[in-house]
Design an enzyme around this catalytic site. Structure first.
Site, mmCIF file in Angstrom:
data_model
loop_
_atom_site.group_PDB
_atom_site.id
_atom_site.type_symbol
_atom_site.label_atom_id
_atom_site.label_comp_id
_atom_site.label_asym_id
_atom_site.label_seq_id
_atom_site.Cartn_x
_atom_site.Cartn_y
_atom_site.Cartn_z
ATOM 1 C CG HIS A 162 46.040 44.679 37.157
ATOM 2 N ND1 HIS A 162 44.924 44.131 37.309
ATOM 3 C CD2 HIS A 162 46.126 45.834 38.358
ATOM 4 C CE1 HIS A 162 44.191 44.620 38.421
ATOM 5 N NE2 HIS A 162 44.828 45.685 38.719
ATOM 6 C CD GLU A 235 37.464 36.242 44.876
ATOM 7 O OE1 GLU A 235 36.655 35.282 44.108
ATOM 8 O OE2 GLU A 235 37.861 37.186 44.825
ATOM 9 C CB CYS A 269 33.699 37.785 43.786
ATOM 10 S SG CYS A 269 34.975 37.715 42.367
#
Length: 467
Positions: A162, A235, A269
């Site tokens: 993470h 992504e 995003c």
């Protein structure tokens, strides 16, 4: 990885106060290798665990998250600064996604019969092994969930790297999986800096990689994955267009676009980063946008009256202001905001930029902060040209009363997702992903569960009919 190199600890820094809250030691190479070995060993039994047993555990994860949503939300707000209400919503959304895959995974991955001339043939969908998930900070729980829910239900195991500024959120998710009864080794968090990820990808027991992050990170990871013949999904951000059509209700379009852009302090995003309106309604739209900005309250993300939170770090705030200043230097108009807020914390003023041209960096790049960029167009062809002008292709919005026409415009936008009369959203049953340099692959929905399974063909026939 060189075991002699001493890494700085991974830290929680509260972006509202810029104070260090907690530190975690970086894992050593031997620890990482051991975790991956355990994940590989756990895969041998987890892949054969019945769907019904997997589903009980994953449903339990969802239940625990809902029971602890206030505490989980407060932790996300502490670590990366988003509004408490946004954090709690994120927890609830994540729980919904876990439930969705617990309920539907067995049906999605059922054997798929094929129409053949002789005998029988079908596809058997089988898990592939240990996955490496590399995730960003802006949605600490949801980003984990997007990859974990589908892949754990498919029978894969997972190790998570993470973002380094949210270590407590990373750790608490591993704790929740354990509390729900997930066997040891099926899901484990790694405390490592980003520069060590390529070496982890090279571990032969890692079978695939999923990453949400920046273009440089994506390029690095896919290069490492490709060199080791491993699949990856990416992504890599977006600069989503919000195209307003001539029949739209201006007040409604302003309300939706401003709220969408200020969501998570603009660190989304798929927020509407470029709002594109007809020239004849531009002045009205600009005036109403300024009015909407006047009602924004920047402040403590734990306070219910605040609607614009700090950015995730001081560095993030500095970078956004630098982008705004460059736009101004290149000739854009900073109609509102553009500076740091004069208070402690990683705050940037809600900013409205107009008069942006293709000669400016801001026309093409993503600004990851509370920055609303307003464009005008003379006809729909020009609107599409502006919408498609960036290297990104993640989400987008078309706003107008004539839904048929809005859909026609949506079809012409080069992006992975387009919403009509709504900012790009999130739901368990809807696929999430982009095109162009926003990445490839899909998460969520039925599409998400097929990314990291082996579609094995099994063919039966009589000897005299064999091919």
């Amino acid at each position: 990885m060189n075991s002699q190199v001493k890494h700085s600890p991974i830290k929680t820094v509260n972006p509202f106060t810029n104070e260090i809250v907690k530190e975690f030691d970086v894992m050593k190479p031997a620890q990482i290798a051991s975790i991956i070995d355990k994940a590989d060993e756990a895969f041998k039994s987890w892949k054969n665990t019945p769907f019904s047993e997997r589903a009980k555990i994953i449903h339990k994860v969802a239940t625990i998250m809902r029971e602890r949503k206030e505490a989980l939300g407060a932790l996300a707000t502490l670590e990366m600064g988003k509004l408490l209400a946004e954090s709690i919503y994120e927890v609830e959304l994540s729980a919904d996604i876990f439930d969705y895959y617990a309920e539907h995974a067995e049906k999605f991955l059922a054997d798929h019969p094929l129409d053949v001339k002789h005998g029988d043939a079908f596809l058997s969908y089988e898990p592939i092994g240990v996955l490496l998930s590399v995730q960003p900070w802006n949605f600490p729980y949801y980003q984990i969930t997007r990859s974990a829910a589908s892949n754990l239900m498919a029978g894969n195991t997972m190790v998570l790297k993470h973002a380094s500024n949210i270590p407590q959120c990373a750790q608490i998710m591993e704790d929740i999986f354990k509390d729900a009864g997930l066997p040891n080794g099926v899901y484990t968090n790694l405390f490592v800096p980003g520069k060590d990820v390529e070496a982890i990808v090279s571990n032969p027991k890692i079978k695939a990689v999923t990453l949400t992050g920046s273009k440089p990170a994506g390029a690095s990871i896919t290069a490492a994955a490709g060199a080791n013949v491993k699949k990856a999904t990416l992504e890599l951000g977006g600069s989503d267009p919000f195209v307003v059509l001539e029949d739209a209700d201006v007040s409604e379009a302003v309300e939706v676009s401003v709220a969408g852009r200020m969501w998570n302090a603009g660190q989304v995003c798929v927020s509407p980063k470029r709002v594109i309106v007809p020239a004849k309604m531009y002045d009205e739209f600009l005036a109403k946008t300024k009015e909407a900005f006047s009602k924004l309250v920047v402040g403590n993300p734990m306070d219910a009256t605040t609607n614009v939170a700090p950015l995730c770090t001081e560095k993030a705030a500095e970078d956004v202001v630098s982008q705004i200043q460059k736009a101004a230097e290149q000739g854009a108009t900073i109609a509102l905001g553009g500076k740091r807020v004069k208070r402690t914390g990683a705050f940037v003023e809600p900013t409205l930029i107009t008069d942006i041209t293709p000669k400016m960096d801001a026309y093409f790049e993503e600004i990851f902060g509370p920055v609303f960029m307003l464009y005008q167009y003379k006809d729909v062809d020009e609107a599409i040209e502006i919408a498609n002008a960036t290297e990104f292709g993640l989400g987008g919005t078309v706003f107008g009363k004539d839904t048929k026409k809005a859909v026609e415009v949506a079809r012409r936008i080069d992006t992975g997702m387009v919403y009509i009369n709504h900012v790009t959203g999130i739901a368990p049953e809807l696929p999430f992903g982009g095109t162009k340099e926003s990445g490839f692959g899909r998460e969520q929905s039925i599409a998400g569960i097929f990314e990291f399974v082996n579609a094995k063909l099994i063919r039966t026939t009589t000897p005299d009919k064999a091919y």
